[in-house]
Design a protein around this motif. Structure first.
Motif, PDB file in Angstrom:
ATOM      1  N   ALA A  75       0.851  -1.196   0.000  1.00 51.23           N
ATOM      2  CA  ALA A  75       0.000   0.000   0.000  1.00 51.23           C
ATOM      3  C   ALA A  75       0.880   1.237   0.000  1.00 51.23           C
ATOM      4  N   ALA A  76       0.418   2.274  -0.679  1.00 47.02           N
ATOM      5  CA  ALA A  76       1.180   3.513  -0.775  1.00 47.02           C
ATOM      6  C   ALA A  76       0.243   4.674  -1.011  1.00 47.02           C
ATOM      7  N   ALA A  77       0.775   5.875  -0.801  1.00 44.24           N
ATOM      8  CA  ALA A  77       0.079   7.101  -1.157  1.00 44.24           C
ATOM      9  C   ALA A  77       1.123   8.074  -1.674  1.00 44.24           C
ATOM     10  N   THR A  78       0.804   8.735  -2.774  1.00 50.83           N
ATOM     11  CA  THR A  78       1.750   9.649  -3.406  1.00 50.83           C
ATOM     12  C   THR A  78       1.032  10.886  -3.921  1.00 50.83           C
ATOM     13  N   ALA A  79       1.766  11.974  -3.996  1.00 51.06           N
ATOM     14  CA  ALA A  79       1.282  13.122  -4.754  1.00 51.06           C
ATOM     15  C   ALA A  79       1.614  12.918  -6.229  1.00 51.06           C
ATOM     16  N   HIS A  80       1.067  13.765  -7.056  1.00 56.01           N
ATOM     17  CA  HIS A  80       1.394  13.701  -8.484  1.00 56.01           C
ATOM     18  C   HIS A  80       1.066  15.051  -9.127  1.00 56.01           C
ATOM     19  N   THR A  81       1.606  15.261 -10.279  1.00 59.11           N
ATOM     20  CA  THR A  81       1.198  16.332 -11.177  1.00 59.11           C
ATOM     21  C   THR A  81       1.663  15.946 -12.569  1.00 59.11           C
ATOM     22  N   GLY A  82       0.847  16.261 -13.567  1.00 63.36           N
ATOM     23  CA  GLY A  82       1.259  15.938 -14.927  1.00 63.36           C
ATOM     24  C   GLY A  82       2.582  16.593 -15.295  1.00 63.36           C
ATOM     25  N   ALA A  83       2.896  17.729 -14.656  1.00 63.73           N
ATOM     26  CA  ALA A  83       4.139  18.435 -14.953  1.00 63.73           C
ATOM     27  C   ALA A  83       5.368  17.640 -14.556  1.00 63.73           C
ATOM     28  N   MET A  84       5.205  16.653 -13.680  1.00 61.62           N
ATOM     29  CA  MET A  84       6.377  15.923 -13.208  1.00 61.62           C
ATOM     30  C   MET A  84       6.931  14.963 -14.260  1.00 61.62           C
ATOM     31  N   MET A  85       6.277  14.860 -15.393  1.00 65.94           N
ATOM     32  CA  MET A  85       6.865  14.114 -16.494  1.00 65.94           C
ATOM     33  C   MET A  85       8.009  14.897 -17.145  1.00 65.94           C
ATOM     34  N   ARG A  86       8.148  16.174 -16.756  1.00 64.84           N
ATOM     35  CA  ARG A  86       9.227  17.005 -17.287  1.00 64.84           C
ATOM     36  C   ARG A  86      10.237  17.279 -16.182  1.00 64.84           C
ATOM     37  N   LEU A  87      11.480  16.868 -16.386  1.00 61.16           N
ATOM     38  CA  LEU A  87      12.532  17.058 -15.393  1.00 61.16           C
ATOM     39  C   LEU A  87      13.036  18.497 -15.448  1.00 61.16           C
ATOM     40  N   PRO A  88      13.020  19.202 -14.329  1.00 61.80           N
ATOM     41  CA  PRO A  88      13.580  20.553 -14.322  1.00 61.80           C
ATOM     42  C   PRO A  88      15.044  20.539 -14.760  1.00 61.80           C
ATOM     43  N   ASP A  89      15.444  21.576 -15.445  1.00 57.90           N
ATOM     44  CA  ASP A  89      16.790  21.656 -16.003  1.00 57.90           C
ATOM     45  C   ASP A  89      17.666  22.532 -15.116  1.00 57.90           C
TER      46      ASP A  89
END
Length: 273
Positions: A7-21
């Motif tokens: 079992a787990a719980a996580t946050a998410h956002t679609g933006a996290m598919m992009r790695l900050p540079d």
């Protein structure tokens, strides 16, 4: 008879598919990805027959014309929208398991809609991309309305999760069941406050969640949470449901990072039961 093996719980956002540079954000993002790698490894080692994924939707599958409070995916295949930079991916389901869960929840007093051909937006697909990066397992998508009023109360989401857990333990379709609740933490979507991250709220929430004080979270006023942590923080309902399903004693915080480029406080936890 089924049992929870992970079992787990996580946050998410679609933006996290992009790695900050570069900069601090890149280092923070890497900590988040490392946390998901840790979860993915423990999930795979648990050898589940099915992964229950509790999330919401952002006006792609459900809208004002039809907006359930709870719905259960009852099909054998669930198509991903592939929006918001999240790679398009479809997922297998276990129709008899979904049907058993829906029937059990309705019998328990939760009028959950059955959604055989439900499509999944980034609320589901983003964490699943990270948890199932190089392997696959059938999923059961469970939707909770965290977007448009009237929302179920936090207490109702927790009660829903506890009922879901009872159903899983009594059904006879899938024996080894994993579950993840995903959403939040603090972030504002489509408002003048977009980009704000309330680390104080996130830290307090994680303190309560990791110590198993679910009833204290459930007692939080919904409007107060949204005012102080953003409309995206309404998704803590999914954390409560997952933790309630396994009668959580607490959780292990694997990562928490306020990633400015993602406009979100991102946490990754493994639930202890």
């Amino acid at each position: 008879m089924g049992s929870f093996v992970w079992a787990a719980a996580t946050a998410h956002t679609g933006a996290m598919m992009r790695l900050p540079d570069g900069g601090a954000d890149e280092a923070r993002a890497e900590q988040v990805f490392n946390g998901f790698r840790t979860l993915a490894s423990s999930l795979k080692a648990a050898r589940p027959d099915v992964l229950i994924t509790i999330a919401t939707d952002h006006f792609l599958t459900y809208g004002y014309e039809f907006l359930p409070i709870f719905s259960i995916g009852t099909g054998d295949r669930f198509e991903g929208w592939g929006e918001f930079g999240v790679p398009k991916r479809d997922y297998k389901g276990v129709a008899p398991f979904g049907e058993a869960v829906q029937n059990g929840l309705v019998a328990a007093g939760f009028d959950a809609v059955g959604a055989r051909d439900v499509k999944l937006d980034h609320a589901f697909s983003c964490p699943l991309q990270l948890l199932l990066r190089d392997w696959d397992v059938p999923i059961l998508p469970v939707y909770i309305n965290c977007t448009v009023a009237p929302l179920p109360s936090h207490a109702r989401a927790l009660a829903f999760g506890r009922a879901l857990g009872d159903v899983v333990r009594t059904q006879g379709v899938s024996q080894r069941v994993a579950i993840v609740g995903t959403g939040g933490l603090s972030h504002w979507v489509g408002t003048p406050q977009t980009g704000t991250i309330n680390t104080g709220f996130d830290r307090r929430f994680l303190e309560l969640f990791t110590s198993g004080r679910l009833d204290e979270i459930a007692a939080m006023d919904s409007d107060w949470v949204i005012d102080n942590a953003g409309n995206g923080a309404a998704e803590i309902r999914n954390w409560l449901a997952a933790a309630g399903a396994v009668n959580a004693k607490g959780a292990r915080e694997i990562a928490y990072e306020p990633v400015a480029m993602w406009n979100t406080g991102i946490a990754v936890t493994e639930i202890l039961s």
